[in-house]
Design a protein around this motif. Sequence first.
Motif, short mmCIF file in Angstrom:
data_model
loop_
_atom_site.label_atom_id
_atom_site.label_comp_id
_atom_site.label_asym_id
_atom_site.label_seq_id
_atom_site.Cartn_x
_atom_site.Cartn_y
_atom_site.Cartn_z
N PRO A 41 0.90 -1.21 0.01
CA PRO A 41 -0.01 0.00 0.02
C PRO A 41 0.87 1.21 -0.07
O PRO A 41 1.83 1.26 0.85
CB PRO A 41 -0.82 -0.17 1.25
N GLY A 42 0.54 2.12 -0.87
CA GLY A 42 1.41 3.48 -1.01
C GLY A 42 2.90 3.18 -1.49
O GLY A 42 3.50 4.42 -1.60
N LYS A 43 3.14 2.21 -2.13
CA LYS A 43 4.35 2.05 -2.64
C LYS A 43 4.32 1.63 -4.29
O LYS A 43 3.26 1.22 -4.84
CB LYS A 43 5.12 0.81 -1.71
N GLU A 44 5.34 1.91 -4.67
CA GLU A 44 5.48 1.37 -6.20
C GLU A 44 5.68 -0.05 -6.33
O GLU A 44 6.11 -0.89 -5.35
CB GLU A 44 6.75 2.09 -7.00
#
Length: 126
Positions: A41-44
């Motif tokens: 979540p929230g990351k590449e």
Amino acid sequence: QLQLVESGGGLVQPGGSLRLSCAASGFSLNYYAIGWFRQAPGKEREGVSCISVTGTNTMYADAVKGRFTVARDNAKNTVYLQMNSLKPEDTAVYYCAADRWCRSTWYDPAAQRDYWGQGTQVTVSS
């Protein structure tokens, strides 16, 4: 329909193990290298591992080296990702992707792949 299907995800405690599967529907995996990727979540999205067509060559991200093992069973048209000693930071959606070979930039999810799966959720938590 030509597609990859991942399975085997779930909730596991830190230190536990899971085995993910990547199966092909409508085509043979025997002609493809398979890459595993994950996106927290929230990351590449990031590369986790790649296995060559014959299974002779395997690559791993530093974050999983020594804990994850990729293998393939061409007779079953399936590639596996065995994940041991799981950590909370391994929590992510895991995807497999088919490519012609494990390119030098195998870890780059932006490179063109022939097929992607829909992903399977892995959650490592106590």
